[in-house]
Design a protein around this motif. Structure first.
Motif, PDB file in Angstrom:
ATOM      1  N   TYR B 412     -31.822 -45.271  -2.976  1.00 44.79           N
ATOM      2  CA  TYR B 412     -32.736 -45.352  -4.119  1.00 44.79           C
ATOM      3  C   TYR B 412     -33.062 -43.948  -4.615  1.00 44.79           C
ATOM      4  N   HIS B 413     -33.361 -43.084  -3.656  1.00 39.96           N
ATOM      5  CA  HIS B 413     -33.744 -41.720  -4.022  1.00 39.96           C
ATOM      6  C   HIS B 413     -32.511 -40.844  -4.147  1.00 39.96           C
ATOM      7  N   ILE B 414     -31.866 -40.924  -5.302  1.00 42.57           N
ATOM      8  CA  ILE B 414     -30.745 -40.018  -5.538  1.00 42.57           C
ATOM      9  C   ILE B 414     -31.314 -38.688  -6.023  1.00 42.57           C
ATOM     10  N   THR B 415     -30.516 -37.654  -5.880  1.00 50.13           N
ATOM     11  CA  THR B 415     -31.034 -36.315  -6.223  1.00 50.13           C
ATOM     12  C   THR B 415     -31.531 -36.261  -7.667  1.00 50.13           C
ATOM     13  N   GLU B 416     -30.891 -37.004  -8.548  1.00 46.80           N
ATOM     14  CA  GLU B 416     -31.292 -36.985  -9.957  1.00 46.80           C
ATOM     15  C   GLU B 416     -32.602 -37.742 -10.185  1.00 46.80           C
ATOM     16  N   ASN B 420     -32.749 -42.334 -12.880  1.00 44.82           N
ATOM     17  CA  ASN B 420     -31.464 -41.993 -13.492  1.00 44.82           C
ATOM     18  C   ASN B 420     -30.310 -42.858 -12.978  1.00 44.82           C
ATOM     19  N   TRP B 421     -30.649 -43.820 -12.120  1.00 45.24           N
ATOM     20  CA  TRP B 421     -29.620 -44.748 -11.629  1.00 45.24           C
ATOM     21  C   TRP B 421     -28.897 -45.479 -12.776  1.00 45.24           C
ATOM     22  N   LEU B 453     -25.461 -53.881  -9.339  1.00 45.24           N
ATOM     23  CA  LEU B 453     -26.904 -53.770  -9.101  1.00 45.24           C
ATOM     24  C   LEU B 453     -27.176 -52.585  -8.190  1.00 45.24           C
ATOM     25  N   THR B 454     -27.822 -51.571  -8.737  1.00 44.41           N
ATOM     26  CA  THR B 454     -28.210 -50.417  -7.939  1.00 44.41           C
ATOM     27  C   THR B 454     -29.586 -50.709  -7.346  1.00 44.41           C
ATOM     28  N   PRO B 455     -30.029 -49.896  -6.392  1.00 42.33           N
ATOM     29  CA  PRO B 455     -31.371 -50.131  -5.838  1.00 42.33           C
ATOM     30  C   PRO B 455     -32.442 -50.119  -6.935  1.00 42.33           C
TER      31      PRO B 455
END
Lengths: 395, 529
Positions: B412-416, B420-421, B453-455
């Motif tokens: 869920y916590h991508i660097t961006e 921004n997912w 489906l992303t987080p």
């Protein structure tokens, strides 16, 4: 040596497990795979195809056919109209059950009786004086049962008989592929299902046509091990296991009356005389001594008994048929004659013959259960049959 | 404000519905409110592409408690579970391993990798089943409060302690190993084949933000064997018509017991009076009163979302912030023109009639975790795939198929930043499909439709905070009386008359139904209504 059924050429190729048994002198598949899961779930979620040719079949024709069968059976077959099927049993003069099966009225004065054991001699004995012809067609007619929720869709692809109109316990004649067949909406699984009757020479063509039609509907060839599981879920007793042919019993106590095997609903007493009528009437007046009932074994108690031995709970993967004593407050009141773990219901089920007055629904009983070679008593309750009764069966 | 219910259940997911069914069965007047147009929450079936039904989120039914099936008579209400026949592990080197329900067949396959592993595999299974026997009572009890002096709590704790004492020295040692070791290390003590260890270790990490080499993951392996001792035998399967079938069967049971269910009835906040929950306010402004409210949403959504931080004490806020949600997985659903054909095991055989794992080695899985640790979706992720249309003709047109792909890690916590997912979604999905296409020649040309489906999407669409599929990680420090926090462990919350009944409570996630059942039991036992 058992003989092959007319479907053997196909079933033998499919039976990769090589698990066979003998059924009334025929080779019959126990299960096509070494585990029965796929077949079980096919019966309950898609469709299972099973060769039931070894059932004994007797075609009764002639002007008196209906009246004659009404004399044999506990049910008034004289009233069975063309295109209808009924299920019942027949007894000896003492009102003790000989066998059970279906009776189909295929045409005016043409009936077919199925039975678990050979019955020609018995039928002929009673036929004296009636204008009927009785023929053992067991070896002439091949029979398949297609059972499960997808059965109608599959079969309709292959036959010209309008199955939407073929109601529960009805029969119709028509074509399947290019073959003449009879189809009845009957079966031994307690689910939506049909039985397909055809002369032996059509067997392979009919088998192929049904299997082809079912390919996209997850049809599976099924064997007797699976049938034994689903028939218990359906609450169906088995001749020779849950009750015995009165004529082969050595002592009176081994015999059963129609009431005792819970076929009271099939008995039609007030009519022309039939074999066993007087005895059955007397029994009714006297009160029934015992009944074949459904038992649900308590999971919590079963778990406890295994835990006592330091073991995780374990339940049978196949139906069992070795009788087990049934108790009420420590005293034996009957015996469970077949049982199974129902994967769908998540319940451990058994069929048991229990003495009155312990045979009423809701009665708390115990059944013998062996854990780690030790005989224990597990709680069980008398519950209504069928255990599994989907609406689609009749719909 | 005409209506008055004994209980309002927020969320028509499988746990909310289970709780409602039990409460209704006990004669209570219950209302279930579901925000979406369909019931099921994350256990839902939807026809996203015409003719193809996806199990949008949750895709296998594993540990649905048999007791619930019996109590609620679910088969009568349409519950149909199709068993998974096999576990197929394709490998990039052209080999493959399939584990079947037929043990001897499995043994033969294992022998081609390691005869020693094949020999010890059943021993390992037996021991796990034996261990699971001691853990199972935990699933059936409301967690006791370890700090409590309530005799009932003490009794429960004592009982639990005793059952662990019964283990004997050998199993005691094993227990401590499982509680402290990583799945990979633990399996190393038993097996030598990397392929087998890889595919077995994943059950220790599913739904967590941990790697197969992270300590504590060994314990979760046990849960895999729980069904064996639960009377759930042969229960790993696919729900006919998609996972929503499970929810629908529970919903029908709840209705049969008299519960009322409304869809498209999102709750905006709790109706509070004197610090007590007294009902809900719907998104459309309607107020509905009830004697108590049960939330089927995750703990954070429940307390931060419906109650609001201003009504909560410092301790609660802190524990909820510390409660690890951090979703780590995504989902891709595909409509396919034909069944997948793996190059390492050609043909549409029975090996595909189960789950398919992309987990070729322990190192592969740990590398997948390495990406995630630093805020990137795994370049080569773990995948768990099912093709339900092979066993269930109702989910796709004849000859066509649906494929469900569970993907870990997709943090869920991508660097961006999680918001921004959506911009990265299709690129991410392309990457996943690329990996899979390496196993299935010509795969891409068979895809008729794709739902990714992303987080972030799981959070936005299904209300799963941070996209966590289990309403909070299933890691040791968040289980039992620590789930979601010691003060909220018994399905209660700091807000009086507000209860919780879903995966954020004991015993946690999966389409198990246990939290819903236990919450209802606890509510009734407390005579709260």
């Amino acid at each position: 040596m058992p003989v092959p059924s007319p479907f053997h050429e196909r079933t033998a190729k499919l039976c990769t497990s090589y698990l066979w048994k003998e059924w009334s002198g025929y080779h019959a598949v126990r299960s096509y795979d070494t585990v029965i899961d796929r077949e079980y779930f096919a019966f309950r979620h898609a469709a299972g195809l099973i060769d039931v040719t070894p059932l004994f079949k007797f075609d009764v024709t002639g002007r008196d056919a209906g009246r004659f069968l009404a004399r044999v059976m506990v049910r008034n077959i004289a009233k069975l109209r063309v295109g209808r099927v009924t299920y019942c049993c027949w007894t000896d003069d003492a009102g003790k059950v000989i066998d059970d099966g279906t009776v189909t009225c295929w045409a005016e004065n043409h009936f077919r009786v199925t039975s678990n054991g050979p019955s020609l001699r018995w039928l002929e004995t009673i036929a004296r004086g009636f204008d009927v012809t009785i023929r053992d067609t067991t070896a002439e007619i091949a029979v398949l049962a297609l059972q499960g929720p997808e059965a109608r869709t599959i079969l309709q692809k292959a036959t010209d008989i309008d199955l939407a109109k073929l109601r529960f316990f009805r029969a119709a004649n028509g074509r399947l592929d290019k073959c003449e067949v009879g189809i009845t909406r009957t079966g031994y699984t307690g689910d939506l299902g049909y039985e397909i009757w055809t002369p032996n020479e059509n067997a392979l063509a009919v088998y192929d046509a049904i299997l082809d039609a079912g390919r996209q509907h997850m049809i599976e060839p099924c064997g007797l091990d699976t049938l034994d599981v689903v028939r218990i879920e359906a609450g169906f007793m088995l001749h020779g296991i849950d009750y015995f042919n009165a004529k082969t019993c050595l002592i009176e106590d081994q015999k059963s009356t129609p009431y005792e095997i819970a076929l009271d609903w099939a008995v039609q007493l007030d009519r022309e005389p039939f074999i066993g009528q007087a005895a059955i009437r007397a029994e009714k007046a006297r009160g029934v001594k015992r009944t074949l009932v459904g038992l649900e074994i308590s999971w919590a108690d079963l778990e406890r008994l295994f835990d006592e031995e330091g073991l995780p709970p374990s339940v049978p993967t196949h139906a069992w048929r070795d009788p087990r004593p049934v108790f009420r407050d420590g005293t034996q009141v009957g015996q469970a004659t077949s049982g199974v773990w129902s994967p769908i219901l998540k319940k451990y089920l058994a069929l048991a013959t229990v003495n009155a007055p312990h045979d009423t629904e809701g009665t708390a009983l115990q059944m013998e259960l062996t854990v780690e070679f030790e005989r224990k008593k597990v709680k069980a309750q008398v519950v209504p049959k069928p255990f599994f009764d989907p609406e689609r069966k009749r719909a | 404000m005409a209506e008055r219910y004994d209980a309002i259940v927020i969320g028509g997911g499988h746990n909310g519905l289970t709780c409602a069914a039990y409460l209704a069965k006990a004669g209570r007047k219950v209302l279930v409110l579901e925000k979406r147009h369909v019931l099921g929450g994350a256990a839902v079936s939807e026809e996203i592409y015409p003719g193809f039904t996806y199990s949008v989120c949750s895709y296998v039914v594993s540990l649905l408690r048999p007791q619930i099936i019996r109590d609620l008579d679910l088969p009568r209400h349409g519950l149909e579970i199709l068993p998974l026949e096999a576990s197929f592990l394709p490998l990039p080197d052209g080999r493959s391993l399939t584990r079947w329900s037929d043990w001897e067949r499995t043994r033969r396959e294992l022998e081609t990798f390691s005869p020693r592993d094949a020999e010890i595999y059943p021993e390992f299974g037996k021991l796990m089943i034996h261990m699971a026997r001691f853990v199972k009572p935990i699933l059936d009890m409301s967690p006791p409060d370890p700090g409590s002096v309530d005799p009932r709590d003490l009794k429960e704790l004592l009982k639990l302690g005793r059952s662990f004492q019964d283990l004997g020295p050998e199993l005691q040692a094993l227990k401590y190993k499982m509680l402290t070791m990583s799945a990979a290390d633990f399996l190393d003590e038993w097996f030598e084949s990397d392929a087998l260890k890889g595919v077995m270790s994943v059950s220790g990490i599913i739904g967590t933000f941990l790697g197969v080499r992270s300590p504590g993951t060994a314990y979760v392996l046990l849960h895999h064997y729980m069904g064996e001792i639960d009377g759930a035998f042969r229960s790993w399967g696919l729900s006919k018509g998609g996972t929503g079938g499970v929810s629908m069967a529970i919903a029908r049971a709840a209705e049969a017991f008299g519960a009322e269910i409304r869809t498209e009835a999102g709750v905006s906040e709790l109706l509070m009076k004197n610090g007590e929950a007294r009902g809900v306010v719907l998104e459309n402004g309607d107020e509905i009163e009830s004697k108590l409210v049960v939330s089927g949403c995750d703990p954070r959504r429940t307390l931060f979302g419906f109650v609001g931080e201003k009504h909560l004490d410092e301790e609660t806020v802190r524990s909820l912030r510390n409660y690890k949600m951090r979703g780590s997985s995504g989902k891709i659903n595909l409509a396919l023109d034909k069944a997948p054909d793996f190059s390492c095991r050609p043909g549409v055989g029975r090996h595909l009639y189960g789950d398919i794992a992309i987990a070729p080695s322990v190192a592969y899985l740990e590398r997948a975790y390495d990406d995630a640790k630093y805020g990137k979706p795994s370049k080569e992720p773990y995948m768990n795939i099912v093709v339900p249309s092979l066993t269930d003709p109702t989910v796709a047109p004849p000859g066509k198929h649906v494929m469900s792909i569970f993907i870990q890690y997709a943090p869920y916590h991508i660097t961006e930043g999680p918001e921004n997912w959506p911009a990265k979604r299709e690129e991410w999905a392309d990457g996943v499909i690329d990996v899979l296409a390496g196993y299935i020649p010509g795969f891409k040309s068979t895809i008729l439709h794709r739902q990714a489906l992303t987080p972030w999407d799981l959070e936005q669409e299904f209300g799963l905070t941070e996209g966590n599929i289990f309403h909070g990680e299933l890691s040791l420090e968040q289980l039992f009386f620590l789930r979601p926090s010691p003060q909220m462990a018994r399905f209660r919350t700091p807000i009086r008359k507000l209860w919780m009944c879903a995966s954020g409570s004991h015993p946690g996630g999966g389409v198990m139904g246990a939290p819903g059942m236990l919450a209802a039991r606890e509510i009734l036992k407390a005579k709260a209504i």
